[in-house]
Design a protein around this motif. Structure first.
Motif, PDB file in Angstrom:
ATOM      1  N   ALA A  52       0.833  -1.212   0.000  1.00 50.37           N
ATOM      2  CA  ALA A  52       0.000   0.000   0.000  1.00 50.37           C
ATOM      3  C   ALA A  52       0.865   1.259   0.000  1.00 50.37           C
ATOM      4  CB  ALA A  52      -0.933  -0.010   1.206  1.00 50.37           C
ATOM      5  N   ARG A  53       1.963   1.225   0.767  1.00 48.92           N
ATOM      6  CA  ARG A  53       2.858   2.385   0.792  1.00 48.92           C
ATOM      7  C   ARG A  53       3.519   2.595  -0.566  1.00 48.92           C
ATOM      8  NH1 ARG A  53       3.768   0.653   6.114  1.00 48.92           N
ATOM      9  NH2 ARG A  53       5.497  -0.707   5.504  1.00 48.92           N
ATOM     10  N   GLU A  54       3.936   1.497  -1.215  1.00 48.31           N
ATOM     11  CA  GLU A  54       4.533   1.615  -2.548  1.00 48.31           C
ATOM     12  C   GLU A  54       3.527   2.138  -3.566  1.00 48.31           C
ATOM     13  OE1 GLU A  54       6.098  -2.188  -3.489  1.00 48.31           O
ATOM     14  OE2 GLU A  54       7.601  -2.173  -1.875  1.00 48.31           O
ATOM     15  N   PHE A  55       2.252   1.846  -3.354  1.00 46.61           N
ATOM     16  CA  PHE A  55       1.179   2.307  -4.224  1.00 46.61           C
ATOM     17  C   PHE A  55       0.810   3.771  -3.937  1.00 46.61           C
ATOM     18  CE2 PHE A  55      -3.307   2.188  -5.782  1.00 46.61           C
ATOM     19  CZ  PHE A  55      -3.054   1.692  -7.061  1.00 46.61           C
ATOM     20  N   ARG A  56       1.482   4.364  -2.913  1.00 44.47           N
ATOM     21  CA  ARG A  56       1.223   5.729  -2.443  1.00 44.47           C
ATOM     22  C   ARG A  56      -0.190   5.867  -1.877  1.00 44.47           C
ATOM     23  NH1 ARG A  56       5.139   9.302  -4.476  1.00 44.47           N
ATOM     24  NH2 ARG A  56       7.039   8.076  -4.782  1.00 44.47           N
ATOM     25  N   LEU A  57      -0.664   4.795  -1.250  1.00 39.42           N
ATOM     26  CA  LEU A  57      -2.013   4.803  -0.679  1.00 39.42           C
ATOM     27  C   LEU A  57      -1.924   5.214   0.790  1.00 39.42           C
ATOM     28  CD1 LEU A  57      -4.989   4.056  -1.340  1.00 39.42           C
ATOM     29  CD2 LEU A  57      -4.496   1.786  -0.430  1.00 39.42           C
ATOM     30  N   PRO A  58      -2.586   6.287   1.183  1.00 42.91           N
ATOM     31  CA  PRO A  58      -2.518   6.689   2.597  1.00 42.91           C
ATOM     32  C   PRO A  58      -3.250   5.689   3.484  1.00 42.91           C
ATOM     33  CG  PRO A  58      -4.134   8.032   1.437  1.00 42.91           C
ATOM     34  CD  PRO A  58      -3.439   7.201   0.393  1.00 42.91           C
ATOM     35  N   ALA A  59      -2.741   5.496   4.684  1.00 45.87           N
ATOM     36  CA  ALA A  59      -3.402   4.599   5.632  1.00 45.87           C
ATOM     37  C   ALA A  59      -4.751   5.184   6.037  1.00 45.87           C
ATOM     38  CB  ALA A  59      -2.527   4.401   6.865  1.00 45.87           C
ATOM     39  N   PRO A  60      -5.794   4.361   6.169  1.00 45.99           N
ATOM     40  CA  PRO A  60      -7.101   4.880   6.594  1.00 45.99           C
ATOM     41  C   PRO A  60      -7.024   5.488   7.996  1.00 45.99           C
ATOM     42  CG  PRO A  60      -7.088   2.467   6.582  1.00 45.99           C
ATOM     43  CD  PRO A  60      -5.816   2.906   5.945  1.00 45.99           C
ATOM     44  N   LYS A  61      -7.802   6.558   8.201  1.00 47.75           N
ATOM     45  CA  LYS A  61      -7.757   7.277   9.483  1.00 47.75           C
ATOM     46  C   LYS A  61      -8.626   6.618  10.543  1.00 47.75           C
ATOM     47  CE  LYS A  61      -6.761  11.963   7.843  1.00 47.75           C
ATOM     48  NZ  LYS A  61      -5.748  12.333   8.833  1.00 47.75           N
ATOM     49  N   GLY A  62      -9.858   6.251  10.168  1.00 41.70           N
ATOM     50  CA  GLY A  62     -10.729   5.649  11.163  1.00 41.70           C
ATOM     51  C   GLY A  62     -12.186   5.747  10.767  1.00 41.70           C
ATOM     52  N   ILE A  63     -13.036   5.168  11.610  1.00 46.45           N
ATOM     53  CA  ILE A  63     -14.477   5.211  11.388  1.00 46.45           C
ATOM     54  C   ILE A  63     -15.178   5.521  12.702  1.00 46.45           C
ATOM     55  CG2 ILE A  63     -14.548   3.659   9.404  1.00 46.45           C
ATOM     56  CD1 ILE A  63     -15.282   1.389  11.321  1.00 46.45           C
ATOM     57  N   ALA A  64     -16.361   6.095  12.582  1.00 47.89           N
ATOM     58  CA  ALA A  64     -17.241   6.300  13.743  1.00 47.89           C
ATOM     59  C   ALA A  64     -18.438   5.371  13.593  1.00 47.89           C
ATOM     60  CB  ALA A  64     -17.697   7.748  13.815  1.00 47.89           C
ATOM     61  N   LEU A  65     -18.803   4.694  14.661  1.00 50.97           N
ATOM     62  CA  LEU A  65     -19.931   3.770  14.675  1.00 50.97           C
ATOM     63  C   LEU A  65     -20.993   4.323  15.602  1.00 50.97           C
ATOM     64  CD1 LEU A  65     -17.938   0.407  15.002  1.00 50.97           C
ATOM     65  CD2 LEU A  65     -18.712   1.538  12.904  1.00 50.97           C
ATOM     66  N   ILE A  66     -22.152   4.662  15.029  1.00 44.39           N
ATOM     67  CA  ILE A  66     -23.232   5.286  15.789  1.00 44.39           C
ATOM     68  C   ILE A  66     -24.423   4.337  15.838  1.00 44.39           C
ATOM     69  CG2 ILE A  66     -24.642   7.364  16.021  1.00 44.39           C
ATOM     70  CD1 ILE A  66     -21.624   7.905  15.998  1.00 44.39           C
ATOM     71  N   GLY A  67     -25.034   4.199  16.997  1.00 45.46           N
ATOM     72  CA  GLY A  67     -26.208   3.332  17.118  1.00 45.46           C
ATOM     73  C   GLY A  67     -26.566   3.106  18.568  1.00 45.46           C
ATOM     74  N   ILE A  68     -27.753   2.541  18.801  1.00 44.64           N
ATOM     75  CA  ILE A  68     -28.168   2.276  20.176  1.00 44.64           C
ATOM     76  C   ILE A  68     -27.339   1.122  20.729  1.00 44.64           C
ATOM     77  CG2 ILE A  68     -30.496   3.128  19.754  1.00 44.64           C
ATOM     78  CD1 ILE A  68     -31.439   0.214  19.743  1.00 44.64           C
ATOM     79  N   PRO A  69     -27.255   0.977  22.070  1.00 44.80           N
ATOM     80  CA  PRO A  69     -26.453  -0.101  22.653  1.00 44.80           C
ATOM     81  C   PRO A  69     -26.918  -1.469  22.162  1.00 44.80           C
ATOM     82  CG  PRO A  69     -27.097   1.491  24.346  1.00 44.80           C
ATOM     83  CD  PRO A  69     -27.842   1.874  23.105  1.00 44.80           C
ATOM     84  N   GLY A  70     -25.934  -2.368  21.970  1.00 48.08           N
ATOM     85  CA  GLY A  70     -26.251  -3.742  21.617  1.00 48.08           C
ATOM     86  C   GLY A  70     -26.298  -4.037  20.142  1.00 48.08           C
TER      87      GLY A  70
END
Length: 515
Positions: free
Chosen positions: A262-280
């Motif tokens: 991925a680095r050789e492809f010049r692809l930046p590492a993903p930053k992150g995700i937010a997961l929203i929802g009710i408990p469970g």
């Protein structure tokens, strides 16, 4: 920044004639080694002079130095030595001096006066301390330099050195295997890594692949001592999570994003995700699954444990936790129930806002490959800027599972408990459990097992159906919350974790029944 980087930074400050440097580290001996190397590279004829409350003044070159039993004595003697030979380019190191400047204003004044005097000599003063804070009076005269934990190359050298000087050790590790073992120790100090390596070696006098798990176990124990961080093993897989097909596919596409290709492809590492929802609905399980899917260390940041009683303690804890995550990287950092960071609501002197702001700024500016998974139950408690692009690659909404997803979830929990799903009417159970979230589906299976176990028989479909009939799902008590979250989804602020488009998600939404 590794050992080389910190040495270069100190050299730069010395060339700029900074007379007082505060070096923040718990690795005192490693810091002294770096300072001695800097001193020798700068001027081989110079000396490294240390002072502590137990041994007084000591010279690295063996010079006879005057006695200095107290902090004021030490500062006076250093001033005399530096002014006696102003052309000498010595480094004077005060160990644990924060303990004295915190309680004695006279010490703070003497230290400041000495810094002013040393500007006109070739010598400089360095304070080593494990805590970042410095007195306000010294803020204009001192620079603060934080010493990072050792990088993989430094840990590999520690490992090689330990193996070479330990007699009778058999090693079946290839050079790549040794690098993996050093990588496993990332996040430890040099001393902690040496102890972990030594423990692995003396266990059976053999160094092999099994020792990687042993070093990881040592690291888990050390990270737990951090209080705010918890280390999770990569044990969950996508098969342990029912439904959420869109989210799973998104993660699969990025499975190789932290590798060399991925680095050789010049692809930046993903930053992150937010997961929203009710408990469970599977937010926590998803975070654990990402670590397993990507085969990366998973660190959980306990927001509640960040807050301390002393002024500045909370901010220091969060900075220390984030530095540790960067050292362990590439890794997954799971921030569970991120809205808890603002639970004080401004009644804590602004500490929660500062801690939360520190985390958000770090997420925006971090360059280390740390993938952040932030979960939240109450999106209304979060400031609008929290979920904006730049901090997260995507925001996913986890809704009530559809009937098909409920079948998958029930199948997962039956299989996890050693039952054959085909022996049960999962179609009927999925219909009976309309409005149930994943955690509730798991619980009805467990409740049914308790009933069957008490009667000394195996569970049946009817057992699970009866357990479901006794359960009032959370979706009924939190009806308004679910409707608000769905409205948030319809406004285009998030991506459904189960369906590719908002219209498709709305079409398949499970109706919420009134209590």
């Amino acid at each position: 920044m590794g050992t080389v980087g910190i040495a270069d930074e100190i050299r730069l400050y010395l060339r700029a004639r900074v007379a007082l440097i505060v070096l923040v580290t718990v690795e005192e001996q490693r810091a002294l080694d770096v300072l001695d190397q800097v001193r020798r590279d700068r001027d081989p004829a110079s000396d490294l002079v240390t002072w502590d409350i137990a041994d007084g003044l000591e010279s690295a070159s063996g010079r006879q130095l005057p006695k200095a039993a107290t902090p004021p004595d030490a500062l006076n003697k250093i001033k005399e030595l530096a002014q006696k030979e102003p052309r000498r380019r010595d480094l004077y190191v005060l160990k644990d001096f924060h303990a004295f400047w915190e309680r004695d204003p006279a010490v703070r004044r003497r230290l400041r006066n000495l810094a002013h005097k040393l500007v006109f000599t070739g010598s400089s003063l360095i304070v080593t301390t494990p805590v970042r804070g410095i007195p306000v009076e010294l803020g204009d005269d001192a620079v603060v330099v934080e010493m990072p934990l050792p990088e993989a190359d430094a840990l590999r050298r520690e490992l090689d050195h330990l193996v070479d000087r330990t007699k009778g050790v058999k090693s079946t590790l290839t050079p790549a295997g040794r690098s993996r073992l050093a990588q496993a120790a990332l996040g430890l100090t040099a001393a902690q890594a040496r102890r972990a390596f030594a423990k692995a070696i003396v266990r059976d006098d053999v160094l092999d692949d099994r020792d990687i798990d042993a070093v990881l176990a040592e690291k888990k124990a050390v990270i737990r001592e951090n209080e705010a961080l918890e280390f999770y093993g990569a044990e969950e897989s996508p098969d342990d999570l029912g439904g959420l097909d869109v989210l799973k596919e998104w993660l699969r596409l990025r499975e190789r994003a932290f590798g060399d290709a991925a680095r050789e492809f010049r692809l930046p590492a993903p930053k992150g995700i937010a997961l929203i929802g009710i408990p469970g609905t599977g937010k926590s399980l998803t975070a654990k699954m990402i670590g397993g899917l990507w085969r990366l260390p998973l660190l959980r940041l306990d927001v509640g444990a960040l807050f301390g009683s002393l002024v500045g303690e909370s901010e220091e804890r969060v900075r220390r936790a984030l530095r540790l995550a960067e050292t362990v990287s590439p890794c997954v950092l799971w921030i569970d129930e991120v809205e808890k960071a603002l639970a004080a609501g401004g009644h804590d002197g602004g500490t929660s806002q500062r801690v939360f702001g520190t985390v958000l700024t770090w997420m925006q500016e971090k360059t280390a490959p740390v993938f952040v998974v932030a979960t939240a139950n109450d999106v209304s408690a979060l400031p609008p800027e929290t979920l904006r692009r730049g901090r997260f690659d995507e925001v996913f909404f986890l809704d009530l599972p559809t009937e098909e997803e409920r079948r998958e979830i029930i199948t997962v929990h039956l299989r996890k408990r050693g039952r054959k799903p085909e022996m049960f009417d999962v179609y009927r159970l999925a219909r009976d459990c309309d409005g149930f979230v994943g955690a509730e589906l798991e619980q009805v299976v467990v409740d049914a097992m308790y009933e069957a176990f008490a009667e000394e028989r195996d569970i049946t479909t009817d057992d699970i159906a009866r357990a479901a009939a006794r359960t009032v799902p959370l979706s009924r008590s939190q009806r308004e919350v679910i409707e608000d979250l769905r409205a948030w989804l319809r406004e285009g602020r998030a991506q459904s974790a189960s369906f590719a488009g908002a219209a498709q998600a709305a079409e398949h939404q499970v109706p919420v029944l009134e209590v």
